[in-house]
Scaffold this motif. Structure first.
Motif, PDB file in Angstrom:
ATOM      1  N   GLY A 503       5.566   6.697  50.488  1.00 35.08           N
ATOM      2  CA  GLY A 503       6.487   7.666  50.190  1.00 35.08           C
ATOM      3  C   GLY A 503       5.470   8.606  49.402  1.00 35.08           C
ATOM      4  N   ALA A 504       5.647   9.746  49.197  1.00 34.97           N
ATOM      5  CA  ALA A 504       5.376  10.299  48.430  1.00 34.97           C
ATOM      6  C   ALA A 504       6.006  10.214  46.791  1.00 34.97           C
ATOM      7  N   ARG A 505       4.502  10.144  45.994  1.00 34.11           N
ATOM      8  CA  ARG A 505       5.049   9.885  44.635  1.00 34.11           C
ATOM      9  C   ARG A 505       4.067  10.825  43.841  1.00 34.11           C
ATOM     10  N   PRO A 506       5.102  12.186  43.741  1.00 32.55           N
ATOM     11  CA  PRO A 506       4.360  13.125  42.684  1.00 32.55           C
ATOM     12  C   PRO A 506       4.001  12.625  41.555  1.00 32.55           C
ATOM     13  N   GLU A 507       2.899  13.330  40.287  1.00 32.42           N
ATOM     14  CA  GLU A 507       2.236  12.737  38.982  1.00 32.42           C
ATOM     15  C   GLU A 507       3.537  13.514  38.825  1.00 32.42           C
ATOM     16  N   ARG A 509       6.866  13.199  38.980  1.00 33.10           N
ATOM     17  CA  ARG A 509       8.410  12.865  39.079  1.00 33.10           C
ATOM     18  C   ARG A 509       7.414  11.835  37.714  1.00 33.10           C
ATOM     19  N   LYS A 511      10.002   8.653  36.175  1.00 31.22           N
ATOM     20  CA  LYS A 511      10.395   8.253  36.449  1.00 31.22           C
ATOM     21  C   LYS A 511      11.744   7.891  34.884  1.00 31.22           C
ATOM     22  N   THR A 705      13.642  14.098  34.420  1.00 30.24           N
ATOM     23  CA  THR A 705      12.977  14.319  36.137  1.00 30.24           C
ATOM     24  C   THR A 705      11.530  14.585  36.609  1.00 30.24           C
ATOM     25  N   GLU A 706      11.403  15.629  35.786  1.00 32.10           N
ATOM     26  CA  GLU A 706       9.644  16.542  36.306  1.00 32.10           C
ATOM     27  C   GLU A 706       9.370  16.288  34.688  1.00 32.10           C
TER      28      GLU A 706
END
Length: 810
Positions: A503-507, A509, A511, A705-706
């Motif tokens: 799965g993609a894990r955008p930097e 994002r 958490k 979240t961003e």
């Protein structure tokens, strides 16, 4: 559902022991909750008959009984029971007997008179929790016979925890059907000639008119008149024992027979005293304002959505739930009207609970009763009553609205779907055999319509469920039946085959764990509170919000869905403060439930609470109570994690009724309110009984979240220059407005603005305040000169004066 194993085995008797039977039922979806013996452990207890009774010479409350126990000589037993009498047959414990509770019977003397045993009550034998006297046995009980053998006490009760969809198993007949299917055995129904007289022909012509005025709720009703029953008749011991082993007390022959049929066949029934009815029977909805006194002496006010059984004058029963006291069968009743009806589940569901009731009848009608059972159940009850009480039966009055009765529609079943869902290839013959044993009609459309037969792999069936299975409507319901009857243990074990993809894990994002760790580092602890809150507290904290009220709350204090996380955090803080925990820092991540334009929206938020000392007690720094700016600072650190904390604005706000008007702020981002923080309003703090100031915050979780990725910015090799200025502005102008004005007026040399002092007092006009700011200037290409700095400061001060009325403090 609780029942006797011996009773079940009279219907179907597989060659397995109790443990295997319980496992079999559980694996078939009828979970066994408990298995208990029907009586305590005892031995050497026989049927005894009192043949002589004399007063005790030295005790007024004791008597000396001569008891025949089938031995060569009768026994002399001293007894104090109120119901002991000559001719009574009762359980008799012989010398050497062991009773429940490790009670051993020995020869003894009671007030000087020898006693050679003990006459027993149900309690002493472990048959009941309490007893008012000796257990009275029928006159036909054989003297000297073992009581365990006579009453068949080597038996257990099995209690099932049935799911709501299996209303068909709320009877011995229904459970027997299941056991028969699981063991491929036929079942044996009630043997009318074994213990009961055969159903007698109709002896009288008396009937009672029946009108179905609510056919959608009650499409079928059957009843009959019975006259001349013996009011002195007693319930046979075998029937009373079966009721006891199913958790019901014996209340008299008529009531006992209706309860027996309910347990045996699953059809709730009711008997009215015919002499107390006025005219015919009307099945209708109650009129607003009508009342009814129930069998438990509770008087209820009926509403117009409640189905009732009424005579020509007034309601006499709460349909499908409980009868009325005014028409109940009593000790002197000789004529009765026996009813057996089908009520639609949707007409009964929730009605009993609405009146604070829950009965065996409502429990079954809510889940669905077989609509083809009413007349046969009525005949069964009639046969039992006539065998016990005599009387003459009239013809059955059977009224129905056929178009309102439930119709079982065929369900399409595909063999390929069976294999796909169960992961097992069940043979075609086994599929058809299982379904037919379950009472379903199985049809192969291709074969029956002359189109030939498809290959077995693509076989399709049309399956019509029996009338008693309300839970089978879809193909997956049929597959579930195949799985549980075929046996879950027989299904092959295989590992699922799945395709894994990274799965993609955008930097960018962020958490939840990232900002949770920050709060924990600041001293907070995570709380998890209920989404259900006290409506009164919620109204105090958020009077403008519209909360979703629960139809069936756990309690009155948990009757509304929260529109904020603050109610749960405040209750948690209050709990801790009341237990001498003066420093409380809590946060919670969760959903709040908002009604907007009649739609329910679930919004994730992060909320926190701060009260008491900012830091734990320590020697390195003095104790200080947390204040508004501590709370604001924590929130600013949270927002800084996004990488664009400078885009958030804190603005004073006095519109929220739960927050202190002078210590509250809204958080804006791009002209949108994304959160609030502030001190709890003093009035609300006093109402809640909080002994110290409490600070709260709540932020839209979406903005956390961003985050912005760090980016390189060229560094200047030339020195920076700092200039401090002190300006005087109106008290209602916030520092953020001053910073915004400076940034707008400054050139590209401005690197930082730092507010380091706020002063109000001597030397400052009333309504004004002094703000001291440090400005850092730097250029990338050269060293700034004094004239450059002075020009920059002049432009800034001019803008401050023009836009905010600020003056340089002298």
């Amino acid at each position: 559902m609780k029942f006797s194993e011996k009773w079940l085995r009279e219907w179907v008797n597989p060659e397995i022991d109790t443990g295997a039977l319980a496992h079999q039922l559980t694996m078939a979806g009828l979970e066994v909750d408990a298995i208990e013996p029907v009586a305590g452990q005892f031995d050497h207890v026989v049927v005894g008959e009192v043949i002589k009774l004399e007063p005790h010479p030295d005790a007024d409350k004791l008597r000396v009984a001569t008891v025949n126990v089938g031995a060569d000589e009768p026994l002399q037993i001293v007894c104090g029971a109120a119901n002991v009498r000559e001719g009574l047959k009762a359980p008799t414990a012989l010398v050497g007997a062991k009773l429940p509770g490790d009670l051993k019977i020995k020869k003894s003397k009671l007030r000087g008179v020898p006693s050679q045993g003990m006459l027993c009550s149900e309690k002493e034998l472990g048959l009941a929790d309490s007893a008012e006297g000796l257990m009275e046995l029928p006159n036909e009980a054989p003297v000297g016979a073992s009581l365990r053998d006579y009453l068949q006490l080597d038996d257990v009760t099995i209690e099932l925890g049935l799911t709501p969809n299996r209303g068909d198993c709320l009877s011995v007949a229904g459970i027997a059907r299941e056991v028969g299917v699981l063991n491929k055995l036929s079942i044996q129904g009630p043997d009318m000639g074994r213990r009961d007289a055969q159903i007698l022909d109709v002896q009288i012509k008396d009937t009672l008119s029946v009108a179905l005025e609510a056919p959608g709720a009650c499409p079928q009703y059957a009843g009959r008149v019975l006259r001349g029953i013996d009011p002195t008749a007693r319930t046979p011991l075998w029937l009373a024992e079966r009721l006891r082993r199913s958790g019901l007390r014996s209340l008299g022959p008529v009531v006992d027979v209706t309860n027996y049929v309910l347990l045996e066949l699953g059809q709730p029934m009711h008997a009215f005293d015919l002499g107390k009815l006025h005219g015919g029977i009307h099945v209708r909805y109650a009129n607003a304002g009508e009342s009814l006194t129930l069998l438990d002496e509770q008087m209820i006010e009926l509403d117009d959505e409640t189905l009732v059984i009424a005579d020509d004058e007034t309601p006499v029963a709460l349909a499908g739930i409980m009868g009325g006291a005014d028409s109940a069968v009593g000790e002197g009743t000789v004529d009765i009207f026996l009813e057996s009806a089908y009520f639609a589940p949707q007409a009964i569901a929730g009605k009993a609970r609405g009146y604070g009731l829950h009965t065996d009848s409502s429990h079954r009608f809510e889940r669905g009763v077989d609509p083809q059972l009413q007349v046969s159940a009525l005949e069964r009850a009639t046969a039992l009553l006539q065998a016990i009480c005599g009387g003459e039966a009239g013809p059955v009055v059977h009224v129905q609205q056929a178009d309102q009765l439930p119709v079982r529609t065929p369900v399409r079943l595909r063999r390929v779907r069976i294999a796909r869902v169960l992961g097992a290839d069940i043979p075609v013959d086994s599929v058809e055999d299982i379904l037919q044993r379950l009472g379903m009609k199985v049809r192969n459309p291709d074969r029956d319509e002359g189109r030939g037969t498809r290959d077995e792999e693509n076989r399709v069936w049309e399956v019509t469920p029996p009338s008693f299975r309300f839970d089978i409507n879809l193909e997956v319901d049929l597959i579930e039946e195949l799985g549980r009857i075929y046996g879950y243990d027989n299904l092959p074990a295989s590992r699922p085959r799945i395709t894994l993809a990274m799965g993609a894990r955008p930097e960018t994002r962020l958490k939840p764990a990232d900002y949770k760790r920050l709060l924990v580092d600041l001293g907070y602890q995570e709380a998890v509170t209920y989404s259900f809150v006290d409506p009164k507290l919620q109204q105090q904290l958020d009077p403008q919000g519209t909360a979703l009220m629960l139809a069936n709350p756990i309690s009155a204090e948990m009757a509304a869905m929260r529109t904020s996380l603050w109610p749960g955090l405040l209750q948690t803080a209050l709990y801790n403060l009341n237990r001498q925990q003066d420093r409380v820092l809590l946060f919670e991540q969760g959903l709040k439930f908002i009604i907007q334009d009649t739609e329910l929206k679930q919004e994730p938020v992060l909320a926190g609470l701060l009260t008491g000392s900012l830091l734990p007690p320590q020697w390195g720094s003095p104790a200080r109570q947390a204040d508004f700016f501590d709370c604001k600072g924590h929130v600013e650190q949270l927002l800084a994690r996004t990488g664009h904390g400078e885009q958030f604005r804190f603005e004073p706000d006095d519109s929220h009724p739960a927050l202190h008007p002078g210590q509250a702020a809204v958080i804006r981002h791009s002209d949108r309110v994304v959160g609030r923080l502030g001190a709890l309003h003093p009035a609300l703090q006093q109402q809640l009984g909080l002994s110290q100031r409490v600070y709260l915050f709540e932020i839209d979780q979406g903005i956390l979240t961003e985050r912005r990725l760090p980016a390189f910015v060229s560094l200047s090799k030339y020195p920076s220059i700092r200039r401090d200025i002190a300006i005087v502005v109106d008290e209602n102008i916030g520092a953020q407005k001053v910073k915004d004005c400076i940034e707008k007026a400054a050139s590209g040399w401005l690197r930082n603005i730092e507010l380091f002092d706020v002063y109000v007092g001597e030397g400052i006009d009333s309504g004004r305040k002094s703000l001291a700011l440090g400005l850092t200037l730097q250029d990338l290409s050269r060293t700034l000169k004094d004239k450059d700095v002075e020009s920059e400061l002049s432009s800034i001060l001019t803008a401050l004066d023009r836009e905010l009325g600020a003056t340089l403090r002298e």
